[in-house]
Design an enzyme around this catalytic site. Structure first.
Site, PDB file in Angstrom:
ATOM      1  N   ASP A  18      25.691  16.034   1.519  1.00  0.00           N
ATOM      2  CA  ASP A  18      26.688  15.525   0.584  1.00  0.00           C
ATOM      3  C   ASP A  18      27.027  16.624  -0.427  1.00  0.00           C
ATOM      4  O   ASP A  18      26.395  17.684  -0.457  1.00  0.00           O
ATOM      5  CB  ASP A  18      26.096  14.293  -0.111  1.00  0.00           C
ATOM      6  CG  ASP A  18      27.119  13.494  -0.904  1.00  0.00           C
ATOM      7  OD1 ASP A  18      28.328  13.771  -0.760  1.00  0.00           O
ATOM      8  OD2 ASP A  18      26.706  12.604  -1.653  1.00  0.00           O
TER       9      ASP A  18
ATOM     10  N   GLU B 245      31.412  20.431  -1.121  1.00  0.00           N
ATOM     11  CA  GLU B 245      32.760  21.021  -1.183  1.00  0.00           C
ATOM     12  C   GLU B 245      32.758  22.493  -1.635  1.00  0.00           C
ATOM     13  O   GLU B 245      33.719  23.197  -1.253  1.00  0.00           O
ATOM     14  CB  GLU B 245      33.637  20.191  -2.105  1.00  0.00           C
ATOM     15  CG  GLU B 245      33.971  18.812  -1.576  1.00  0.00           C
ATOM     16  CD  GLU B 245      32.791  17.844  -1.638  1.00  0.00           C
ATOM     17  OE1 GLU B 245      32.690  16.972  -0.773  1.00  0.00           O
ATOM     18  OE2 GLU B 245      31.952  17.979  -2.559  1.00  0.00           O
TER      19      GLU B 245
END
Length: 929
Positions: free
Chosen positions: A513, A516
């Site tokens: 997770d 980005e």
């Protein structure tokens, strides 16, 4: 003067040598780029244009067919003459109020439009300077040309000379690349196939415009123009690259990751591409970047375009129909895929980026998670409750609350001290454990107290700032450093830490997770530089208008390049390192779910659609998400069932569990401080409805697993839009509230509250109710279906054989049960299907031949099972039952391998046989007369 114009889609070649438009010409058999036959033309063009057509020649092996068009003098209103739908934006900056004076300084037209959010007020005139194609020569694979620009643009550091490389790689794949021949530029480090010879019978032909430069790609035979870049100027500056193209139709799909309907609306929409941690919101750039689109043409054929570029970018869609690509770095590296059907386009795309990995069988079961269990004992109790109610579950997950201080590779000893025992218990019951890892590594603890950071510093594996020191941001554990997964040393460091942690908590899969990468600070705790990497001359329309908002500085230094170039690859590179580590640790197929993704990610991980909300609209939005990621080569995809944030309702969660039972990746997950939403917390009727939906999924696991085999082997989609199977049916083009599993199973969920019926579209043909076998004859129409709260509508397409299995509470238990085959006869009494079967977890079973593959066929009242390949696993599986839908007459006798067997027949034309006890590893036949 130069001019940009829309070429009619029926024109097969550029205007000929006498200044008149050629009539349509059949170009079958012509080599792409070969000269057209000379025609008689009419003198009506305004500008001097040059169409470059390659052929055998004397000067340098080439000749130039030059068309001179003499036209009336251009009227004073050259700007007014440009239709609104074909106005290409000359001033895309969003932080500037564009005035006529600003527009004119760029040499562009300024015309106000009465429509809000419509065409740009500042747009390119027909004679805006662009590149000229100076030379074009043949190569072994296609063409090599030189482009020159003599007039600089309004962005700094124009690249005035470009190299054009056009490779005819296969009959269905064309590769067009624009680069700087004099200076090395960043290119995406993606493994792509290398062509060794030029395509012999390509489905495409090419035309080149010399001045201004442009390329036309056309479908051979029909002459449909798939790509026409002559409509607006090409710009190639150091940090601003732009190219526009007309499209053959308005049916456009892909271009992710965004929250939008599956079919794009070409209504002056700007889609931005920059991986960002933000809850899914319309018009935002989200977690992943996929610059690939699929276009349906008017005749029902399809093609696709992929821009291999990882820099921040945006795509503008306008109603011409047309689009504009803008990116702030790298090169323009396009692949065009000719299909001609949509499924072939996606397969051809994956031939470039790589086919998806084969998931473990258990990964297709039901997964349960939440952030906020609070302890391993509470997590354990949830698992026990699921068992008590006999609700299927394959995997239990934990979010970051299992960690000590939210630090990777740690366990909270106070609240999660029994986590190893929980994992042992899961394994004892044939279940699996998945935990979360965030990439950011805590950096604020005392030296010697947190080995992952200490070792990372020693090995130099963290991303650095411009001063060469680890860039420090802030994430869940506080101050953090960010591993540089472009560095091979980081992969080894990641493996070592995972290996040590696995010895303590023997997890089976990983959830990566925040990759980005996410950062609670803008850039770093020290901010970012004032240079052109952090503040480029042009910033695409990203959330908050900054490349370092809620992530790290674009100027940060990584092993391979700057973060400016590599940001969108962070999740992919982490997934690659994680897959390699799991293989080394467990020696089995890795199971990984990643939030951030990039093309080729399917080779290493699946994806979930992020932090959605417990709202009805979010349930709907999940379907376009599923369909898009199947286009992107990541078929293992799903949304958080029942929603992540906010509290769900019983009705919403029931409907969502029913839909989620048909996500390729099915996980129920929600956040802390809201109501629990695992199935056992609801009323008995709701709990029963959820259980029945999951039992249906588990019954269909052999079929679903076979679909993933085809995805892994040749790039098929798993969750599939209806138009993939019915490309000639325009009614299917905008459908995104239904979807198919493979080509044969149609899912029609309820997506609205207080509904006891749902309207679904059924393409022409016979469709059978999955549960009962009752038939529905459609001419291509909408049908209202009963949909009580305990039911989700599922239909089988005529002509299909589905392998199903008696379901159980885990895939391990189900996997040993007998098979139950379902044949849905076509109107001609035929059906086909197949089954891929292996041990469900070993590496490379297809490549090593450790699998079974069985083909099923029905014809002339005979069902046959033909074993094309088998291994030992198949010996332990039996076929216990066969149900045939659409048997129009009651049989008198049914035989299996020549031996008469009992059967039942219903007035709904359903023939059933049970107790067959036929071994899967041996071919057999069943006949009814």
């Amino acid at each position: 003067m130069k001019s940009y114009r829309k070429l009619p889609t029926h024109v097969t070649h550029a205007p000929g040598p006498y200044g008149e438009e050629e009539e349509e010409e059949e170009d079958e058999g012509n080599e792409p780029g070969s000269p057209p036959a000379k025609k008689t033309l009419s003198p009506r063009w305004q500008w001097l244009g040059v169409a470059v057509i390659m052929g055998a020649g004397l000067l340098g092996g080439t000749f130039w067919a030059i068309s001179v068009r003499r036209l009336p003098v251009e009227p004073p209103g050259k700007c007014i003459s440009v239709p609104e739908s074909q106005r290409f934006d000359c001033y895309p900056e969003r932080d500037t109020v564009v005035t006529p004076e600003l527009c004119q300084t760029r040499g562009c037209c300024f015309l106000q439009s009465s429509s809000r959010g419509g065409p740009p007020w500042c747009f390119y005139p027909p004679d805006f300077p662009s590149y000229t194609l100076k030379t074009l020569n043949r190569t072994e694979l296609g063409f090599l040309g030189v482009l020159m620009r003599t007039v600089k643009t309004y962005y700094p550091h124009d690249v005035l000379e470009l190299q054009l490389q056009v490779d005819l790689e296969t009959d269905t794949r064309l590769h067009i690349k624009l680069t700087d021949p004099n200076n090395s530029r960043y290119e995406v480090p993606l493994e792509v196939p290398s062509a060794t010879k030029k395509a012999e019978n390509p489905l495409y032909s090419l035309d080149f415009s010399r001045d201004p430069f442009g390329i036309l790609v056309k479908r051979r035979g029909s002459g449909v123009v798939l790509l026409n870049t002559t409509v607006a100027p090409l710009i190639f500056a150091d940090q601003f690259l732009q190219i526009s193209a007309l499209l053959p139709s308005a049916f456009l799909y892909g271009l992710g990751e965004h929250r939008r309907g599956f079919l794009h609306h070409l209504d002056w929409t700007t889609l931005s591409f920059w991986a960002r941690d933000v809850p899914p919101t319309e018009s935002y750039n989200l977690y992943g970047v996929h610059p690939f689109y699929l276009s349906m043409e008017e005749a029902g054929t399809a093609h696709g375009v992929f821009l291999l570029n990882s820099n921040a970018m945006e795509v503008v869609l306008q109603p011409a129909p047309a689009l504009t690509w803008r990116t702030v770095g790298g090169i323009l590296d396009f692949y065009i895929f000719l299909g001609p059907d949509p499924s072939s386009v996606v397969q051809q795309y994956q031939q470039v980026i790589g086919f998806p990995t084969m998931p473990p069988f258990w990964g297709l079961g039901f997964h349960l998670c939440r952030w906020g269990y609070g302890s391993s004992n509470q997590t354990w109790q949830t698992v026990k409750n699921m068992r008590n109610y006999l609700i299927p579950q394959d995997a239990q997950w934990n979010d970051i609350d299992y960690m000590e201080g939210s630090r990777d590779f740690t366990v909270d000893p106070e609240h999660f001290g029994t986590l190893p025992q929980l994992v042992m218990d899961l394994h004892k019951h044939g279940q699996y454990y998945v935990l979360i890892l965030d990439p950011a590594i805590s950096s604020s603890q005392a030296t010697g107290t947190y080995a992952p950071y200490d070792e990372g510093l020693k090995k130099g594996i963290f991303i650095n700032n411009t001063q060469g020191q680890p860039l420090i941001g802030q994430v869940w554990p506080g101050l953090t450093a960010f591993p540089d997964f472009s560095n091979p040393e980081t992969h080894q460091w990641w493996l070592q830490n995972l290996n040590v942690f696995h010895a303590r908590v023997p997890f089976d899969g990983l959830w990566i997770d925040m990759n980005e990468p996410s950062n609670f600070k803008d850039g770093s705790v020290d901010g970012c530089t004032s240079g052109e990497l952090d503040n480029p001359p042009y910033t695409p329309a990203v959330v908050e208008g900054s490349l370092f908002a809620k992530t790290i500085c674009a100027s940060a230094k990584q092993s391979l390049s700057s973060h400016y170039n590599l940001h969108n690859l962070y999740g992919l590179m982490e997934a690659k390192a994680t897959a390699s580590a799991l293989i080394a640790i467990r020696g089995k197929r890795p199971f990984i779910i990643s939030r951030s993704t990039f093309p080729s990610q399917g080779r290493y991980s699946g994806h979930w659609l992020g932090d959605n909300r417990s709202e009805w609209k979010d349930m709907y939005w999940s379907i376009p998400g599923l369909l898009n990621f199947n286009l992107f080569g990541i078929p293992l995809v799903g949304a958080d069932i029942c929603g992540f944030s906010g509290s769900t309702t019983e009705e919403l969660c029931t409907r969502w569990m029913q839909l989620g039972a048909f996500y390729p990746f099915a996980r129920n997950h929600n956040t802390k401080d809201v109501k629990a939403q695992d199935p056992v917390v609801f009323s008995p009727p709701a709990r029963t409805a959820m259980k029945e939906a999951l039992m249906t999924r588990y019954a269909l696991l052999p079929y679903l697993y076979t679909l993933f085999h085809h995805a892994h082997r040749r790039g098929d989609t798993v969750a599939r839009p209806l138009f993939f199977e019915f490309p000639q049916d325009r009614n299917t083009y905008a459908l995104d509230q239904q979807f198919l599993w493979g080509r044969n199973l149609l899912v029609t969920p309820v997506l609205e509250p207080s509904a006891d019926a749902v309207i679904g579209y059924f393409p022409s043909g016979v469709w059978y109710d999955y549960y009962t076998g009752s038939s529905l004859q459609s001419q291509g129409e909408k049908v209202k279906l009963a949909a009580p709260l305990n039911h989700i509508n599922v239909h089988i397409r005529e002509g299909a054989v589905l392998p199903t299995q008696k379901p159980d509470t885990t895939s391990w238990m189900s996997g040993g049960n007998p098979l139950l085959l379902v044949a849905a006869l076509s109107q001609e009494g035929m059906a086909v299907g197949d089954l891929f079967w292996d041990d469900g977890q070993s590496l490379d079973t297809l490549e090593r031949g450790n699998y079974s593959y069985v083909v099923f066929n029905v014809s002339q009242n005979v069902f046959t099972s033909s074993v094309l390949h088998y291994n030992l696993e198949a010996i332990y599986i039996t076929v216990d039952g066969l149900t045939v839908y659409g048997v129009q007459k009651q049989p008198q006798v049914v035989t299996a391998n020549g031996q008469e067997i009992p059967f039942s027949y219903l007035e709904s034309q359903v023939l059933s046989m049970s107790g067959l006890n036929l071994n899967l590893s041996r071919s057999f036949s069943i006949k009814w007369i």
